[in-house]
Scaffold this active site. Sequence first.
Site, PDB file in Angstrom:
ATOM      1  N   ARG A  48     -13.801  -8.388   0.579  1.00  0.00           N
ATOM      2  CA  ARG A  48     -12.419  -8.130   0.230  1.00  0.00           C
ATOM      3  C   ARG A  48     -11.792  -9.318   0.726  1.00  0.00           C
ATOM      4  O   ARG A  48     -10.566  -9.845   0.193  1.00  0.00           O
ATOM      5  CB  ARG A  48     -11.897  -6.788   1.237  1.00  0.00           C
ATOM      6  N   CYS A  66     -16.262   2.064  -0.366  1.00  0.00           N
ATOM      7  CA  CYS A  66     -15.371   1.340   0.025  1.00  0.00           C
ATOM      8  C   CYS A  66     -15.006   1.381   1.590  1.00  0.00           C
ATOM      9  O   CYS A  66     -14.268   0.579   1.850  1.00  0.00           O
ATOM     10  CB  CYS A  66     -14.223   1.607  -0.967  1.00  0.00           C
ATOM     11  N   ASP A  95     -17.093   7.333  -2.527  1.00  0.00           N
ATOM     12  CA  ASP A  95     -15.828   7.465  -1.738  1.00  0.00           C
ATOM     13  C   ASP A  95     -15.558   8.914  -1.187  1.00  0.00           C
ATOM     14  O   ASP A  95     -16.117   9.954  -1.473  1.00  0.00           O
ATOM     15  CB  ASP A  95     -14.689   6.992  -2.892  1.00  0.00           C
ATOM     16  N   HIS A 134      -7.192   0.943  -6.939  1.00  0.00           N
ATOM     17  CA  HIS A 134      -7.433   0.080  -5.569  1.00  0.00           C
ATOM     18  C   HIS A 134      -8.022  -1.245  -6.150  1.00  0.00           C
ATOM     19  O   HIS A 134      -9.151  -1.370  -6.197  1.00  0.00           O
ATOM     20  CB  HIS A 134      -8.430   0.930  -4.935  1.00  0.00           C
ATOM     21  N   ARG A 180       0.782  -1.308   0.014  1.00  0.00           N
ATOM     22  CA  ARG A 180       0.200  -0.167  -0.109  1.00  0.00           C
ATOM     23  C   ARG A 180       0.925   1.177   0.034  1.00  0.00           C
ATOM     24  O   ARG A 180       1.409   1.795   1.115  1.00  0.00           O
ATOM     25  CB  ARG A 180      -0.995   0.148   1.226  1.00  0.00           C
ATOM     26  N   GLN A 192      -9.963  -3.789  -3.885  1.00  0.00           N
ATOM     27  CA  GLN A 192     -11.157  -3.171  -3.749  1.00  0.00           C
ATOM     28  C   GLN A 192     -12.205  -3.263  -4.729  1.00  0.00           C
ATOM     29  O   GLN A 192     -13.450  -3.892  -4.493  1.00  0.00           O
ATOM     30  CB  GLN A 192     -11.190  -1.679  -3.482  1.00  0.00           C
TER      31      GLN A 192
HETATM   32  N1   CP Z   1     -11.266   0.092   1.760  1.00  0.00           N
HETATM   33  C1   CP Z   1     -10.148   0.034   2.329  1.00  0.00           C
HETATM   34  O1   CP Z   1      -9.258  -0.253   1.633  1.00  0.00           O
HETATM   35  O2   CP Z   1     -10.119   0.319   3.459  1.00  0.00           O
HETATM   36  P1   CP Z   1      -8.649   0.476   4.501  1.00  0.00           P
HETATM   37  O3   CP Z   1      -8.023   1.842   3.978  1.00  0.00           O
HETATM   38  O4   CP Z   1      -9.063   0.477   5.887  1.00  0.00           O
HETATM   39  O5   CP Z   1      -7.792  -0.739   4.194  1.00  0.00           O
HETATM   40  N1  NVA Z   2      -9.854   6.891  -2.246  1.00  0.00           N
HETATM   41  C1  NVA Z   2      -9.515   6.296  -0.600  1.00  0.00           C
HETATM   42  C2  NVA Z   2      -9.861   5.126  -0.829  1.00  0.00           C
HETATM   43  C3  NVA Z   2      -9.430   4.364   0.930  1.00  0.00           C
HETATM   44  C4  NVA Z   2      -9.857   2.925   0.960  1.00  0.00           C
HETATM   45  C5  NVA Z   2      -7.958   6.628  -0.461  1.00  0.00           C
HETATM   46  O1  NVA Z   2      -7.105   6.551  -1.308  1.00  0.00           O
HETATM   47  O2  NVA Z   2      -7.702   7.042   0.520  1.00  0.00           O
END
Ligand code: CP
Ligand code: NVA
Length: 309
Positions: A291, A263, A223, A128, A101, A131
Amino acid sequence: MKKDFLSVKELTQGDAWYIFDMAQQLKGGVGSFEKPLSGKSIGLIFQKPSNRTRLSFEVGIHQLGGNAIYLGPDDIQLGSRESIKDIARVQSRYIDGIVARLFSHKDAISLAKHSSIPVINGLSDFMHPCQAMGDFFTLKERFDKLSSVTLAYVGDGNNVLHSLMYMAAIFGSNLRYSTPPGYEPVKEVVQDVQKMAEATKSSITYYKSPDEAVKGADVVYTDVWASMGQEDEHKKRVNDFQGYQVDEALLGKARKDALFMHCLPAHRGEEVSAGVIDGANSIVVDQAENRLHVQKAILAIYIGGKKKR
Ligand code: CP
Ligand code: NVA
């Protein structure tokens, strides 16, 4: 399939169904499912916070017989303490796969390029993919055919929208989206998905007004307005996104009994009203659960060697 799972862009519909079928078996607890990660260790390199992604990957790796090693922002200090190239080359000698990440998608690509082990993208500024796979698996549970689903997305043209656009193009679903001026999805994605959509007869359409975008939609998705790494822009974005909240009035313009997706994490009172996200048609927790199942299939295939023939 490729060595790495960095984006949904490269998946064929057949690849996606292969992942979904395996996820379905895992979700149903068919037999005890072999432990494809037995004896394997997987590093979780996280530059950003996480609830769902970290936990579902750690639990999934454990359930598949593997060992998860969390490497947070202070451990690796990717690119500052050590170059991505050196991290990748060294980790490839110790472990069997990486879930990353990272802030920058380019860094995720570079990590994958220099690793001899598979790299799975657990979110970048651009994509993502886990997701979106979990989300379309959730839609598959609710609708007979993904190709007849109309999904409306209202909000930021971000990593989540990019991933959903590719998924819609892959499955021939319809996606109607509305983003405020200056917050559109990147042009490259828009052009890419239009090309893909020709083959699958998907329709992916931008609407200026959120009201127009949600018209007749089976599902409305939103989102956060400021993603991780954009915290400094939060105030400006709250201002720029006025009129883009998914509230009861907007959801009411979609199909009767339209579902709501997000999400998570969510900000009640910003991109979504409490009444919508906590309402009877919200399936956000199903998305979060799925997920786990989808990622277990991805882990089993990309790292556990359960290759598609
Ligand atoms: N939706 C998602 O990826 O959540 P987190 O940021 O908590 O991992
Ligand atoms: N668009 C958001 C998604 C979080 C799961 C981000 O990147 O923070």
